[in-house]
Design a protein around this motif. Sequence first.
Motif, PDB file in Angstrom:
ATOM      1  N   LEU A 197      46.547 -17.365  28.337  1.00  0.00           N
ATOM      2  CA  LEU A 197      47.248 -16.936  29.439  1.00  0.00           C
ATOM      3  C   LEU A 197      47.159 -17.871  30.597  1.00  0.00           C
ATOM      4  CD1 LEU A 197      47.463 -13.179  29.863  1.00  0.00           C
ATOM      5  CD2 LEU A 197      49.365 -14.744  29.035  1.00  0.00           C
ATOM      6  N   GLY A 198      45.732 -18.529  30.817  1.00  0.00           N
ATOM      7  CA  GLY A 198      45.622 -18.985  32.038  1.00  0.00           C
ATOM      8  C   GLY A 198      45.290 -18.215  33.200  1.00  0.00           C
ATOM      9  N   PRO A 199      44.923 -18.827  34.505  1.00  0.00           N
ATOM     10  CA  PRO A 199      44.422 -17.645  35.496  1.00  0.00           C
ATOM     11  C   PRO A 199      45.945 -17.228  36.352  1.00  0.00           C
ATOM     12  CG  PRO A 199      44.321 -20.165  36.088  1.00  0.00           C
ATOM     13  CD  PRO A 199      44.585 -20.022  34.590  1.00  0.00           C
ATOM     14  N   LEU A 200      45.785 -15.963  36.606  1.00  0.00           N
ATOM     15  CA  LEU A 200      47.031 -15.386  37.237  1.00  0.00           C
ATOM     16  C   LEU A 200      47.330 -16.090  38.661  1.00  0.00           C
ATOM     17  CD1 LEU A 200      48.769 -13.078  37.050  1.00  0.00           C
ATOM     18  CD2 LEU A 200      47.128 -11.483  38.415  1.00  0.00           C
ATOM     19  N   LEU A 201      46.086 -16.306  39.292  1.00  0.00           N
ATOM     20  CA  LEU A 201      46.548 -17.223  40.453  1.00  0.00           C
ATOM     21  C   LEU A 201      45.647 -18.549  40.426  1.00  0.00           C
ATOM     22  CD1 LEU A 201      45.935 -14.671  43.318  1.00  0.00           C
ATOM     23  CD2 LEU A 201      48.268 -15.599  42.416  1.00  0.00           C
ATOM     24  N   GLU A 202      46.178 -19.755  40.701  1.00  0.00           N
ATOM     25  CA  GLU A 202      45.382 -21.022  40.461  1.00  0.00           C
ATOM     26  C   GLU A 202      44.241 -21.076  41.367  1.00  0.00           C
ATOM     27  OE1 GLU A 202      48.652 -20.518  41.128  1.00  0.00           O
ATOM     28  OE2 GLU A 202      49.682 -21.513  39.301  1.00  0.00           O
ATOM     29  N   THR A 203      43.346 -21.875  41.079  1.00  0.00           N
ATOM     30  CA  THR A 203      41.861 -22.045  41.779  1.00  0.00           C
ATOM     31  C   THR A 203      42.180 -22.264  43.207  1.00  0.00           C
ATOM     32  OG1 THR A 203      40.787 -22.474  39.876  1.00  0.00           O
ATOM     33  CG2 THR A 203      39.720 -23.130  42.077  1.00  0.00           C
TER      34      THR A 203
END
Length: 753
Positions: free
Chosen positions: A373-379
Amino acid sequence: MSGSPAPLDLGRLEIDAKASAAKLVANLLQRPDQLEKVDHIRRRMVRKKASVEAMLKTAVQSQLDGVRTGLNQLQSALQDVYEIKQNLDEIEETYQSIVPLRQKLQDVRFENSNYCQLATAVENLKHIFTVPEGVRKTEDLINEGKLLQAHKHLTELETSRDDLLFELHKQPNKSPTDRNTLKHYFADVEKLSDSLGKQIFLILNRTLITVRREPSIIVTALRIIEREQRTDDAVIKRHAQTGFIPPGRPKDWRQKCFAKLEESISERIEGNEPDDRTKNKMWLVRHLELIRQRMIEDFRVIKTLLPPVFPPEYDIVHKYLHMYHNAIGHHLKEMISEELERNEIVSLLTWVNGYDGPELLKHPDIDLDSKDLGPLLETPVVEDLQNQYLKTMKSNVSEWLSNSLKTDLKDWYSNSPPDQDGEGKYNTALPVIIYQMMEQNNQVAALINHDLVQNVLMLFVDELNSFAAYYRGELTKYKERHLQNRNEPQYFLHFVIANINNCLAFADQMKQLRRWYLKNEYTETTDDDSDNIRTDRFGLLDIDFHNLGHFGTDMIVEEVFTDLRESLSELLTRSWIDSSKTVDVICATLQDYNEDLQHLKPEFHNSILTKFERVIVKEYLKALFSRKLSFKNYDERRRSAEKICTEADQYKRLIRELRPRGGQKSTLMDVLPMLSEVLKLKDTSMLSLEVTHLANKYPDVKMDQVISLLLARGDISRSEARQIAVDALREAHHLQSNHHLLLPWMPWEKMTT
């Protein structure tokens, strides 16, 4: 020419051959016994020569055969070229005779074009005449919800249109007018396609509701979408071959299907309209909780009811998960862009941290695979939120610390003494209030991530450094107010003691916070905090508060010796020699103040008593070096020296009694008996030895101090005193070099400064 081969020099070749032969014979006949093999060697050479000649003949014959074959082929090619030239000349003559026929056949070409169009029209007359009826019937079927039948009729209408347009496309002379006429005639077909698409996408928009009641409707819509997808694929393939593409193609209904599903998800997420911030401070928490509950409820349906309905290649659960993930991320970014408050940032980041856990994606009822999925919010977004949180928090903490101290200041000037802890030590509520504030903020940061905890702790350290300076300023004002009227504030000494204890409490609290929240920074095997706290920002803060505590002890020392100023001025005077009043007053005053100092924590209690001792020693040295008392004779000098020793012992016993249990013993008073010995000594020839002993114990003693001490005796001149001092200090330095400072080094400068 440079590229041509060089002519053969047969004579040279013969000479080289003979030379090679001679060399070969010489190699073969190097020893006498080899002459017996001459016949054998000759026969071998003859055989070799015959073999080489045979190979040479074969090679030459092969070359000759190749040349002969090549010449024959060249002769044949020349003949073919001649025949081709004749044929081309004949074609040229024939073509010239055909040119006038083009004009004669123009009418035939026109008639042929009309014939082709008429033939196509006749072939499709049935479809052309039935178009209005087909459109009407298809529209009725769509309105009745019979989508499969409607799609069948629509497909027939589109096929008729596409076939007619393709026939026009194949005509040599394409007529835009004919194409536009056909498109206009079939315009209602495109409207029917749009109408059917709207019905299908309306069904898909309500998938999660419809699948619980009538899943067959969704199956019908998906069957139509897949048929259209196959038609799109066929159209694209034909376009690559013929360049023809029908109007409205490709429809891309499968792609639009997923877009519609994603749009419906966004509507479901945004449909939870958040409350007004002004009416409900917990609006974001409530909104995020509704999203969580809605997502869990939806995925219960998605995992159980959708896989049997959707084609396997859709991988619908995984597809829905990605669409939900992207929609939530987009929705959160929209809320972030509206500038969240500090508590709202915490709520959002906490929710994001729990997103991939048992509260949502790993909830027992859905247990979704979130690996890709990847992060819900980018770093960068998360870091920006954390920085925004820290910026707001910095401002709030600074204001909160200032307000806390202002509130505490009111107690300093009150008519009530400070509170006591379980051990009877004075304190105020300031350290507890600030510690609770720091602990609460660290607990909140711990819900988000460990990095934020570190940043929050560093922020507290920086703010407390500034606070320590502000705290010192308020203590200074408190002292100045007291110096204007020593009767005010009523509990001045008590609150100074309480604030000194506060400083130690602040230092201990920062160690405790660091131990709890930065465990990886600690060596767990060490019990002593001083070994764990490095000289980083935490260590420097610890030093700042200890220094502030010592600043408070200096205030108490100043207060005590302000009361003793008159008694100290009588040291080493005529009235002092025959009276014990001065030392009794000093001791009684120290004992009286120590009743209040019992409420001071041992570390600073010991420090104050040591400072008392240092001030007393300093006053004796000052009185002695300034020669306030001029001795009339040796007996007076001896009595004064003995009195100094006696009083030094009295102070020493008193300080020892006053120290809290376990307090460090001090040797500051030991200097007074040593100085007394210099005064008491009658034989001046022994002065150098006595001064050498003094300098051995106190290596930092200055020349001027030794001279002043010797002159205080009153029986030697300045030049004699200087010479004794020079000799004694030189001898002491020599002894220290040889014995590596075997005698203890007492910091003389600290006692006399």
